[in-house]
Design a protein around this motif. Structure first.
Motif, PDB file in Angstrom:
ATOM      1  N   MET A 117       0.777  -1.076   0.088  1.00 44.52           N
ATOM      2  CA  MET A 117       0.083   0.078  -0.093  1.00 44.52           C
ATOM      3  C   MET A 117       0.892   1.242  -0.056  1.00 44.52           C
ATOM      4  N   HIS A 289      -6.410   0.880   7.926  1.00 43.02           N
ATOM      5  CA  HIS A 289      -6.864   0.248   6.669  1.00 43.02           C
ATOM      6  C   HIS A 289      -5.967  -0.669   6.318  1.00 43.02           C
ATOM      7  N   PHE A 290      -4.408  -0.526   6.355  1.00 45.75           N
ATOM      8  CA  PHE A 290      -3.506  -1.433   6.058  1.00 45.75           C
ATOM      9  C   PHE A 290      -3.624  -2.755   6.998  1.00 45.75           C
ATOM     10  N   ALA A 293      -6.633  -4.778   6.347  1.00 47.41           N
ATOM     11  CA  ALA A 293      -6.602  -5.610   5.082  1.00 47.41           C
ATOM     12  C   ALA A 293      -5.843  -6.817   5.275  1.00 47.41           C
ATOM     13  N   HIS A 296      -7.928  -9.272   7.571  1.00 49.09           N
ATOM     14  CA  HIS A 296      -9.054  -9.945   6.943  1.00 49.09           C
ATOM     15  C   HIS A 296      -9.044 -10.340   5.561  1.00 49.09           C
ATOM     16  N   THR A 298      -8.860  -8.246   2.989  1.00 51.20           N
ATOM     17  CA  THR A 298      -9.749  -7.385   2.270  1.00 51.20           C
ATOM     18  C   THR A 298      -9.016  -6.466   1.243  1.00 51.20           C
ATOM     19  N   PRO A 299      -9.451  -5.964   0.351  1.00 47.78           N
ATOM     20  CA  PRO A 299      -8.808  -5.206  -0.646  1.00 47.78           C
ATOM     21  C   PRO A 299      -8.136  -4.021   0.035  1.00 47.78           C
ATOM     22  N   ILE A 300      -6.775  -3.721  -0.620  1.00 46.12           N
ATOM     23  CA  ILE A 300      -6.099  -2.649   0.051  1.00 46.12           C
ATOM     24  C   ILE A 300      -5.598  -1.481  -0.872  1.00 46.12           C
ATOM     25  N   THR A 303      -3.055   1.225  -4.076  1.00 47.28           N
ATOM     26  CA  THR A 303      -1.975   0.420  -4.417  1.00 47.28           C
ATOM     27  C   THR A 303      -0.648   0.859  -5.168  1.00 47.28           C
TER      28      THR A 303
END
Length: 335
Positions: A117, A289-290, A293, A296, A298-300, A303
């Protein structure tokens, strides 16, 4: 728990160390810096190990991710090391000041499946995020014009300017990323004009401290960004999106909301003294957020591809500053 090694113990590394140490799902396992004393002092403050061997930060048996907050010219090489080691990476912008080197590093990382990220932390500003949701909902109709402001209180030291890549690559690049994120479109053309008004010596570095950038989106909508390095009233950051049905604004953030009405005057709270005070909370939000992700799957984002696209716009804008004409943005090939 995500075991994270922090690479870099300078100013921004200190900011990230505090956020890492405070996060309930992070084990700030280690800190590395080329200045061993600086790394040791920061590590002692947060109960982490101070590393003198860079390779130890990429030991997948002890580390899950690295947070790259070191000197800009090290980012690409450290992303490659993370890809080789199989650990995730959070990376300060830019990936590398040399765009060709940034492209090569991202290609290398993507071939090896690196989870990474880029820390475009403005995406995690609560007001900017709310503005984006409103735009995406269609509430204001089709986007026609985006106005963005990035105005700081002081020109950075010339020693910083010499290695920063210039105002458009260093300061305005955050808003190139925001423009893409908010509109969902990649600008196709960019025109930039600028002057060195606050610090004339910036011209010796091919840089400016006052600039205006206009971008055209594929839909025909326009984006205008004004960036100043020095203003006399604090730090001023705001976004306005005008659509076919209405307008939405992420306005100036004041230090408070109290106004005093005295003797025919209205005295209100002013703006934050500097950029850091205004955006400090976004660093913790980006980290959250990082970590989420990683925890879980999940999308990061943003990018590495997002990082390259923002850099591509900055490269075109920097070319325009010299050519004095509209420049086409040349994005990385999607092949």
């Amino acid at each position: 728990m995500q075991r994270i090694a922090l690479l870099g113990a300078g100013f921004i590394g200190t900011v990230h160390a505090a956020a890492l140490a405070a996060h309930p799902l992070v084990d700030l396992a280690a800190i590395y810096d080329v200045d061993a004393g600086r790394a040791r002092a920061l590590a002692e403050r947060h109960g982490a190990a101070a590393l003198t061997d860079l390779d130890a930060a990429f030991d997948a048996g002890a580390i899950d991710a690295v947070y790259i907050a070191s000197a800009t010219d090290t980012h690409a090489a450290l992303l490659r090391k993370a890809a080789d080691a199989g650990v995730a990476a959070m990376c300060e912008k830019p990936i590398h000041l040399d765009y060709a080197e940034a492209l090569a590093a991202v290609a290398y990382a993507e071939e090896r499946g690196l989870v990474a990220m880029v820390d475009f932390n403005r995406r995690f500003d609560a007001d900017h995020a709310a503005l984006r949701r409103i735009v995406a909902s269609g509430e204001i109709g089709e986007v026609n014009l985006v106005q963005m402001t990035s105005r700081g209180p002081a020109v950075p030291p010339l020693s910083y300017v010499a290695v920063s890549g210039g105002q458009l690559r260093d300061q305005t690049v955050h808003f190139f990323d925001l423009a893409r994120w908010i509109t969902g479109e990649d600008p196709v053309e960019v025109l930039a004009v600028g002057s060195a008004l606050a610090e004339p010596r910036l011209a010796d570095y091919g840089d400016v401290d006052t600039s205006v950038v206009t971008m055209r989106l594929p839909s025909g909508a326009l984006v205008q960004i004004d960036s100043l390095r020095r203003i006399g009233y604090g730090y001023d950051e705001r976004i306005e999106v005008t659509g076919s049905l209405g307008m939405v604004e992420s306005g100036r953030n004041r230090t408070g909301n109290v106004s005093r009405y005295l003797g025919g005057r209205v005295i209100s709270d002013g703006l934050h003294a500097g950029w850091f005070e205004r955006v400090e909370a976004t660093y913790a939000a980006a980290l959250d957020h990082f970590v989420g992700a990683l925890e879980h799957g999940t999308p990061i984002g943003p990018t590495l591809a997002d990082g390259l696209k923002a850099q591509a716009i900055a490269e075109a804008a920097t070319r325009s500053l010299t050519s004095r004409r509209m420049e086409t943005v040349e994005y990385p090939s999607s092949d």
